[in-house]
Design a protein around this motif. Structure first.
Motif, PDB file in Angstrom:
ATOM      1  N   ARG A 100     -18.284  79.271 -26.290  1.00  0.00           N
ATOM      2  CA  ARG A 100     -19.209  79.625 -25.205  1.00  0.00           C
ATOM      3  C   ARG A 100     -20.426  80.293 -25.839  1.00  0.00           C
ATOM      4  N   LEU A 101     -21.605  79.853 -25.438  1.00  0.00           N
ATOM      5  CA  LEU A 101     -22.826  80.383 -26.062  1.00  0.00           C
ATOM      6  C   LEU A 101     -23.822  80.850 -25.016  1.00  0.00           C
ATOM      7  N   CYS A 102     -24.616  81.842 -25.365  1.00  0.00           N
ATOM      8  CA  CYS A 102     -25.744  82.252 -24.521  1.00  0.00           C
ATOM      9  C   CYS A 102     -26.655  81.031 -24.331  1.00  0.00           C
ATOM     10  N   TRP A 106     -28.216  76.953 -26.598  1.00  0.00           N
ATOM     11  CA  TRP A 106     -27.649  75.616 -26.359  1.00  0.00           C
ATOM     12  C   TRP A 106     -28.562  74.538 -26.963  1.00  0.00           C
ATOM     13  N   GLY A 107     -27.951  73.392 -27.227  1.00  0.00           N
ATOM     14  CA  GLY A 107     -28.729  72.199 -27.596  1.00  0.00           C
ATOM     15  C   GLY A 107     -29.217  72.175 -29.035  1.00  0.00           C
ATOM     16  N   LYS A 108     -28.608  72.987 -29.897  1.00  0.00           N
ATOM     17  CA  LYS A 108     -29.025  73.041 -31.299  1.00  0.00           C
ATOM     18  C   LYS A 108     -27.869  72.718 -32.243  1.00  0.00           C
ATOM     19  N   GLY A 109     -26.772  72.238 -31.686  1.00  0.00           N
ATOM     20  CA  GLY A 109     -25.617  71.925 -32.535  1.00  0.00           C
ATOM     21  C   GLY A 109     -24.806  73.148 -32.944  1.00  0.00           C
ATOM     22  N   ILE A 110     -25.045  74.270 -32.283  1.00  0.00           N
ATOM     23  CA  ILE A 110     -24.386  75.508 -32.711  1.00  0.00           C
ATOM     24  C   ILE A 110     -22.900  75.520 -32.353  1.00  0.00           C
ATOM     25  N   ALA A 111     -22.558  75.041 -31.162  1.00  0.00           N
ATOM     26  CA  ALA A 111     -21.139  75.024 -30.784  1.00  0.00           C
ATOM     27  C   ALA A 111     -20.356  74.155 -31.759  1.00  0.00           C
ATOM     28  N   THR A 112     -20.922  73.025 -32.114  1.00  0.00           N
ATOM     29  CA  THR A 112     -20.240  72.118 -33.046  1.00  0.00           C
ATOM     30  C   THR A 112     -20.081  72.792 -34.410  1.00  0.00           C
ATOM     31  N   GLU A 113     -21.144  73.457 -34.869  1.00  0.00           N
ATOM     32  CA  GLU A 113     -21.090  74.147 -36.173  1.00  0.00           C
ATOM     33  C   GLU A 113     -20.021  75.245 -36.163  1.00  0.00           C
ATOM     34  N   GLU A 138     -16.203  67.504 -15.534  1.00  0.00           N
ATOM     35  CA  GLU A 138     -17.656  67.484 -15.283  1.00  0.00           C
ATOM     36  C   GLU A 138     -18.455  68.200 -16.372  1.00  0.00           C
ATOM     37  N   ASN A 139     -17.767  68.888 -17.283  1.00  0.00           N
ATOM     38  CA  ASN A 139     -18.458  69.611 -18.358  1.00  0.00           C
ATOM     39  C   ASN A 139     -18.724  68.652 -19.517  1.00  0.00           C
ATOM     40  N   LYS A 140     -19.691  67.761 -19.278  1.00  0.00           N
ATOM     41  CA  LYS A 140     -19.940  66.668 -20.227  1.00  0.00           C
ATOM     42  C   LYS A 140     -20.363  67.181 -21.606  1.00  0.00           C
ATOM     43  N   GLU A 147     -15.563  65.523 -28.747  1.00  0.00           N
ATOM     44  CA  GLU A 147     -15.607  64.176 -29.336  1.00  0.00           C
ATOM     45  C   GLU A 147     -16.254  64.210 -30.717  1.00  0.00           C
ATOM     46  N   LYS A 148     -17.348  64.994 -30.832  1.00  0.00           N
ATOM     47  CA  LYS A 148     -18.020  65.075 -32.144  1.00  0.00           C
ATOM     48  C   LYS A 148     -17.094  65.674 -33.203  1.00  0.00           C
ATOM     49  N   LEU A 149     -16.167  66.540 -32.759  1.00  0.00           N
ATOM     50  CA  LEU A 149     -15.236  67.179 -33.698  1.00  0.00           C
ATOM     51  C   LEU A 149     -14.019  66.304 -33.991  1.00  0.00           C
TER      52      LEU A 149
HETATM   53  C1  LIG Z   1     -20.419  73.890 -24.306  1.00  0.00           C
HETATM   54  C2  LIG Z   1     -21.460  74.639 -25.141  1.00  0.00           C
HETATM   55  C3  LIG Z   1     -20.771  75.707 -25.975  1.00  0.00           C
HETATM   56  C4  LIG Z   1     -22.155  73.605 -26.040  1.00  0.00           C
HETATM   57  O1  LIG Z   1     -22.990  74.282 -26.940  1.00  0.00           O
HETATM   58  P1  LIG Z   1     -24.146  73.518 -27.788  1.00  0.00           P
HETATM   59  O2  LIG Z   1     -24.400  74.362 -28.999  1.00  0.00           O
HETATM   60  O3  LIG Z   1     -25.282  73.215 -26.902  1.00  0.00           O
HETATM   61  O4  LIG Z   1     -23.386  72.179 -28.206  1.00  0.00           O
HETATM   62  P2  LIG Z   1     -23.864  71.181 -29.377  1.00  0.00           P
HETATM   63  O5  LIG Z   1     -25.354  71.235 -29.475  1.00  0.00           O
HETATM   64  O6  LIG Z   1     -23.065  71.470 -30.606  1.00  0.00           O
HETATM   65  O7  LIG Z   1     -23.382  69.766 -28.819  1.00  0.00           O
HETATM   66  C5  LIG Z   1     -23.679  69.393 -27.479  1.00  0.00           C
HETATM   67  C6  LIG Z   1     -23.607  67.892 -27.356  1.00  0.00           C
HETATM   68  O8  LIG Z   1     -23.529  67.556 -25.967  1.00  0.00           O
HETATM   69  C7  LIG Z   1     -24.587  66.669 -25.637  1.00  0.00           C
HETATM   70  N1  LIG Z   1     -24.928  66.905 -24.241  1.00  0.00           N
HETATM   71  C8  LIG Z   1     -25.621  67.930 -23.704  1.00  0.00           C
HETATM   72  N2  LIG Z   1     -25.667  67.802 -22.365  1.00  0.00           N
HETATM   73  C9  LIG Z   1     -24.967  66.676 -22.055  1.00  0.00           C
HETATM   74  C10 LIG Z   1     -24.664  65.997 -20.836  1.00  0.00           C
HETATM   75  N3  LIG Z   1     -25.073  66.469 -19.646  1.00  0.00           N
HETATM   76  N4  LIG Z   1     -23.921  64.854 -20.902  1.00  0.00           N
HETATM   77  C11 LIG Z   1     -23.495  64.381 -22.086  1.00  0.00           C
HETATM   78  N5  LIG Z   1     -23.757  64.983 -23.282  1.00  0.00           N
HETATM   79  C12 LIG Z   1     -24.491  66.115 -23.252  1.00  0.00           C
HETATM   80  C13 LIG Z   1     -25.689  67.012 -26.613  1.00  0.00           C
HETATM   81  O9  LIG Z   1     -26.630  65.991 -26.711  1.00  0.00           O
HETATM   82  C14 LIG Z   1     -24.843  67.191 -27.889  1.00  0.00           C
HETATM   83  O10 LIG Z   1     -24.414  65.959 -28.412  1.00  0.00           O
HETATM   84  P3  LIG Z   1     -25.207  65.210 -29.615  1.00  0.00           P
HETATM   85  O11 LIG Z   1     -25.164  66.123 -30.790  1.00  0.00           O
HETATM   86  O12 LIG Z   1     -24.444  63.958 -29.789  1.00  0.00           O
HETATM   87  O13 LIG Z   1     -26.617  64.997 -29.139  1.00  0.00           O
HETATM   88  C15 LIG Z   1     -22.512  75.316 -24.244  1.00  0.00           C
HETATM   89  O14 LIG Z   1     -23.092  74.354 -23.425  1.00  0.00           O
HETATM   90  C16 LIG Z   1     -21.912  76.414 -23.381  1.00  0.00           C
HETATM   91  O15 LIG Z   1     -21.807  77.571 -23.791  1.00  0.00           O
HETATM   92  N6  LIG Z   1     -21.504  76.041 -22.133  1.00  0.00           N
HETATM   93  C17 LIG Z   1     -20.906  77.019 -21.209  1.00  0.00           C
HETATM   94  C18 LIG Z   1     -19.509  77.428 -21.620  1.00  0.00           C
HETATM   95  C19 LIG Z   1     -18.573  76.250 -21.668  1.00  0.00           C
HETATM   96  O16 LIG Z   1     -18.627  75.376 -20.817  1.00  0.00           O
HETATM   97  N7  LIG Z   1     -17.709  76.238 -22.681  1.00  0.00           N
HETATM   98  C20 LIG Z   1     -16.736  75.182 -22.868  1.00  0.00           C
HETATM   99  C21 LIG Z   1     -15.600  75.326 -21.931  1.00  0.00           C
HETATM  100  S1  LIG Z   1     -14.431  73.981 -22.181  1.00  0.00           S
END
Ligand SMILES: CC(C)(COP(=O)(O)OP(=O)(O)OC[C@H]1O[C@@H](n2cnc3c(N)ncnc32)[C@H](O)[C@@H]1OP(=O)(O)O)[C@@H](O)C(=O)NCCC(=O)NCCS
Length: 175
Positions: A100-102, A106-113, A138-140, A147-149
């Motif tokens: 979970r990130l502030c 979001w959108g910088k690949g940080i969760a994946t890293e 619904e949390n796409k 999937e990336k992991l």
């Molecule tokens: C889930 C979360 C941690 C993701 O963090 P993030 O650092 O933005 O994730 P990443 O950048 O590593 O990867 C996000 C991927 O989702 C994709 N994506 C973003 N919005 C999307 C959408 N609506 N539909 C499909 N894919 C989407 C991005 O393009 C990226 O994929 P890509 O690298 O192939 O382009 C962040 O959105 C968050 O904190 N959400 C709220 C808490 C939460 O839901 N946690 C998970 C509970 S299961």
């Protein structure tokens, strides 16, 4: 309890065990409904709930299992930007990866890293045979992270009246 393995440095991040001082930043992160919408743990909750989760649940997990959700710190500034990490789920007898990130991060690949670093630690250091990820369908964004992991969809379960998708990843061979 040795927790050295919970201190991990990646390209842009420091992952470390949670501390009491994280409560306020974690509370502020959860106030944002964009962050709390799909977390499945009550949405926006009072500060006391966040404090209990960190002090009792997370720090308790470190003591009980030797791992638990880790704080994610942005290396460049030292600020708390969220959490990532493993959690033992007693009811399912599975180890769950969460993140979970502030919103600003979001959108910088940080969760994946961050999640990738936690997984490596889990498989290589803790020798876990398998890790799951649980996500609301619904949390796409979160599905995409799994999937990336390299997680694969396994099944749906009902939790607290919600349908939750379960993804799984086995430890890599010879890993
Ligand atoms: C889930 C979360 C941690 C993701 O963090 P993030 O650092 O933005 O994730 P990443 O950048 O590593 O990867 C996000 C991927 O989702 C994709 N994506 C973003 N919005 C999307 C959408 N609506 N539909 C499909 N894919 C989407 C991005 O393009 C990226 O994929 P890509 O690298 O192939 O382009 C962040 O959105 C968050 O904190 N959400 C709220 C808490 C939460 O839901 N946690 C998970 C509970 S299961």
């Amino acid at each position: 309890m040795h927790l050295e393995h919970l201190y991990i440095e990646t390209e842009r991040l420091i992952l470390r065990p949670h501390i009491l001082e994280d409560v306020q930043a974690s509370y502020e992160m959860n106030l944002d409904v964009r962050v709390s919408r799909y977390t499945g743990d009550g949405g926006v909750v009072p500060r006391e709930t966040i404090e209990r989760r960190i002090v009792e649940d997370v720090l308790g997990d470190y003591q009980k299992y030797g791992y638990g959700r880790q704080a994610v710190v942005w290396k460049a500034t030292g600020q708390f930007i969220g959490f990532a990490g493993l959690k033992y789920l007693e009811d399912l007898q599975e180890i769950d990866l969460g993140y979970r990130l502030c919103y600003d991060f979001w959108g910088k690949g940080i969760a994946t890293e961050a999640a990738n670093a936690c997984l490596e630690m889990g498989f290589n250091h803790l020798k876990l045979p398998r890790v799951i990820g649980m996500v609301l369908p619904e949390n796409k964004t979160s599905v995409r992270v799994l999937e990336k992991l390299g997680f694969l969809f396994e099944n749906c379960i009902e939790e607290d009246g919600m349908t939750v998708e379960v993804y799984g990843k086995q430890a890599p061979q010879n890993g």
